[in-house]
Design a protein around this motif. Structure first.
Motif, short mmCIF file in Angstrom:
data_model
loop_
_atom_site.label_atom_id
_atom_site.label_comp_id
_atom_site.label_asym_id
_atom_site.label_seq_id
_atom_site.Cartn_x
_atom_site.Cartn_y
_atom_site.Cartn_z
N LEU A 5 -71.19 36.99 8.90
CA LEU A 5 -70.21 35.94 9.16
C LEU A 5 -69.07 36.30 10.08
CD1 LEU A 5 -70.10 34.47 5.57
CD2 LEU A 5 -71.37 33.69 7.48
N VAL A 6 -68.36 37.33 9.81
CA VAL A 6 -67.37 37.68 10.56
C VAL A 6 -67.50 39.31 10.73
CG1 VAL A 6 -64.71 38.40 10.57
CG2 VAL A 6 -65.62 36.41 9.71
N GLU A 7 -67.36 39.82 12.07
CA GLU A 7 -67.48 41.27 12.60
C GLU A 7 -66.23 41.62 13.41
OE1 GLU A 7 -70.97 44.38 13.92
OE2 GLU A 7 -71.03 42.10 14.28
N LEU A 8 -65.72 42.93 13.05
CA LEU A 8 -64.70 43.28 13.98
C LEU A 8 -65.10 44.68 14.37
CD1 LEU A 8 -61.37 42.80 11.63
CD2 LEU A 8 -62.45 41.07 13.33
N ARG A 9 -65.07 44.72 15.74
CA ARG A 9 -65.73 46.22 16.42
C ARG A 9 -64.50 46.79 17.17
NH1 ARG A 9 -71.25 43.56 19.00
NH2 ARG A 9 -72.18 42.87 17.17
N GLY A 10 -64.21 47.89 16.77
CA GLY A 10 -63.46 48.84 17.57
C GLY A 10 -62.07 48.57 17.86
N ILE A 11 -61.56 47.82 16.46
CA ILE A 11 -60.43 46.81 16.97
C ILE A 11 -59.09 47.92 16.87
CG2 ILE A 11 -58.52 45.47 15.83
CD1 ILE A 11 -60.95 43.89 16.97
N HIS A 12 -58.34 47.55 17.72
CA HIS A 12 -57.07 48.14 18.14
C HIS A 12 -55.85 47.26 18.12
CE1 HIS A 12 -58.52 52.55 19.10
NE2 HIS A 12 -59.45 51.64 19.48
N VAL A 21 -51.05 49.98 14.65
CA VAL A 21 -51.14 49.50 13.45
C VAL A 21 -52.75 49.63 12.90
CG1 VAL A 21 -50.99 47.28 11.94
CG2 VAL A 21 -49.54 47.73 13.55
N LEU A 22 -53.63 49.18 13.91
CA LEU A 22 -54.81 49.25 13.52
C LEU A 22 -55.59 50.25 14.65
CD1 LEU A 22 -55.80 45.52 12.77
CD2 LEU A 22 -55.50 47.55 11.18
N ALA A 23 -56.54 51.10 14.45
CA ALA A 23 -56.88 52.08 15.42
C ALA A 23 -58.57 52.24 15.43
CB ALA A 23 -56.18 53.29 15.45
N ASN A 24 -59.39 51.27 16.37
CA ASN A 24 -60.67 51.65 16.15
C ASN A 24 -61.41 50.98 14.81
OD1 ASN A 24 -63.10 52.14 17.52
ND2 ASN A 24 -63.25 54.13 16.69
N LEU A 25 -60.89 50.08 14.33
CA LEU A 25 -61.30 49.52 13.15
C LEU A 25 -62.49 48.68 13.20
CD1 LEU A 25 -59.26 48.20 10.23
CD2 LEU A 25 -60.75 46.72 11.19
N ASN A 26 -63.49 48.83 12.18
CA ASN A 26 -64.57 48.27 12.15
C ASN A 26 -64.71 47.44 10.68
OD1 ASN A 26 -66.12 49.05 14.70
ND2 ASN A 26 -65.53 51.13 13.88
N LEU A 27 -65.41 46.29 10.65
CA LEU A 27 -65.57 45.55 9.36
C LEU A 27 -66.63 44.63 9.68
CD1 LEU A 27 -64.29 44.86 6.56
CD2 LEU A 27 -62.97 42.92 7.81
N SER A 28 -67.44 44.22 8.53
CA SER A 28 -68.54 43.26 8.80
C SER A 28 -68.48 42.56 7.50
CB SER A 28 -69.72 44.06 8.71
OG SER A 28 -70.70 42.82 8.93
N ILE A 29 -68.52 41.22 7.36
CA ILE A 29 -68.28 40.32 6.17
C ILE A 29 -69.67 39.41 6.36
CG2 ILE A 29 -67.42 38.78 4.85
CD1 ILE A 29 -64.55 39.37 6.29
N GLY A 30 -70.60 39.66 5.49
CA GLY A 30 -71.78 39.13 5.42
C GLY A 30 -71.80 37.76 4.20
N GLY A 61 -61.10 45.78 21.34
CA GLY A 61 -62.00 45.57 20.53
C GLY A 61 -62.54 44.23 20.30
N GLU A 62 -63.53 43.91 19.72
CA GLU A 62 -64.26 42.45 19.69
C GLU A 62 -63.98 41.86 18.36
OE1 GLU A 62 -68.17 41.82 22.16
OE2 GLU A 62 -68.29 43.91 21.27
N VAL A 63 -63.82 40.42 18.34
CA VAL A 63 -63.58 39.72 17.34
C VAL A 63 -64.96 38.74 17.37
CG1 VAL A 63 -62.49 38.17 15.93
CG2 VAL A 63 -61.07 39.95 16.78
N ILE A 64 -65.81 38.78 16.42
CA ILE A 64 -66.98 38.03 16.34
C ILE A 64 -67.13 37.37 15.11
CG2 ILE A 64 -69.53 38.07 16.64
CD1 ILE A 64 -69.18 40.68 17.73
N ARG A 70 -65.05 35.82 19.87
CA ARG A 70 -63.80 35.06 19.90
C ARG A 70 -62.58 35.71 20.71
NH1 ARG A 70 -65.61 29.76 17.39
NH2 ARG A 70 -67.44 30.67 16.10
N ASN A 71 -62.35 34.94 21.95
CA ASN A 71 -61.29 35.77 22.60
C ASN A 71 -59.89 34.89 22.84
OD1 ASN A 71 -63.04 38.14 23.29
ND2 ASN A 71 -64.36 36.48 24.22
N ARG A 72 -60.23 33.61 23.19
CA ARG A 72 -59.18 32.61 23.60
C ARG A 72 -58.85 31.81 22.40
NH1 ARG A 72 -60.43 29.23 27.15
NH2 ARG A 72 -62.63 29.14 26.61
#
Length: 219
Positions: A5-12, A21-30, A61-64, A70-72
């Motif tokens: 449902l939500v995925e964060l990839r390589g977030i800085h 504050v955040l450095a190459n953080l990854n998270l997945s919520i199913g 990084g990417e917010v999906i 999701r970018n804008r």
């Protein structure tokens, strides 16, 4: 296997480039996930939740969310309908004169009728342990009461994902137990930030610590 449902990839992320504050953080919520996050004050826990709904933007990084990058700002309008964020400070969430107006605001904006919205208000107030609070003046509530009303505004939207920042803050023992039972019974996927590890272990199926900008599996 269904997509997260939500995925964060390589977030800085950094408010100040010299202090990330955040450095190459990854998270997945199913679907059905219940993830707890703890960590030190100022470690980025609230920022992490805000990134998911686009209130702050990553420096890299990417917010999906719900299958789409999701970018804008326009990309996050749909996300905010489907992912309910409980702010750490209830005063950031409550802005209407009365409790009923605050809780009904979201459902009415989703196209619910006034009668349906009134039922939602009553049901969510019952669920959080504040029956009969519909006409109470929001700014006159205690801190704990504001916390419960803020949670009710989130639940009233019936989001697919709950993003909860310190949901038990300021609650007395009775209301804390009621909210704990309520959260345990909810079907939604959930990301819960809290300092109370004992609470997180009851609510979440996994608990991680946010440390030095990354998530580490908690002991």
């Amino acid at each position: 296997m269904s997509s997260p449902l939500v995925e964060l990839r390589g977030i800085h992320f950094a408010y100040d480039a010299r202090r990330p504050v955040l450095a190459n953080l990854n998270l997945s919520i199913g679907t059905g996930d219940r993830i707890g996050i703890t960590g030190a004050n100022g470690g980025g826990k609230s920022t992490l939740l805000q990134l998911i709904v686009g209130l702050v933007k990553p420096t890299a990084g990417e917010v999906i969310c719900f299958g789409r990058p999701r970018n804008r700002e326009p990309d996050f309008i749909d996300v905010r309908r489907r992912a309910g964020l409980l702010f750490q400070d209830s005063d950031d969430q409550l802005f209407c004169p009365t409790v009923a107006e605050d809780i009904a605001f979201g459902p009415l904006n989703l196209g619910k009728s006034r009668d349906d919205a009134a039922h939602i208000v009553q049901n969510t107030l019952d669920a959080v342990g504040l029956p009969g609070y519909e006409e109470r003046i929001t700014y006159k509530l205690s801190g704990g009461e504001k916390r419960l009303v803020a949670l009710a505004t989130v639940l009233a939207m019936e989001p697919e994902v709950l993003l909860l920042d310190e949901p038990m803050a300021g609650l007395d023992e009775g209301h804390a137990e009621q909210v704990e039972r309520l959260l345990s019974a909810l079907p939604q996927a959930m990301l819960v930030v809290a300092h109370d590890r004992a609470f997180l272990k009851k609510i979440a199926r996994s608990v991680s610590t946010l440390r030095a900008g990354v998530l580490e599996t908690a002991d």
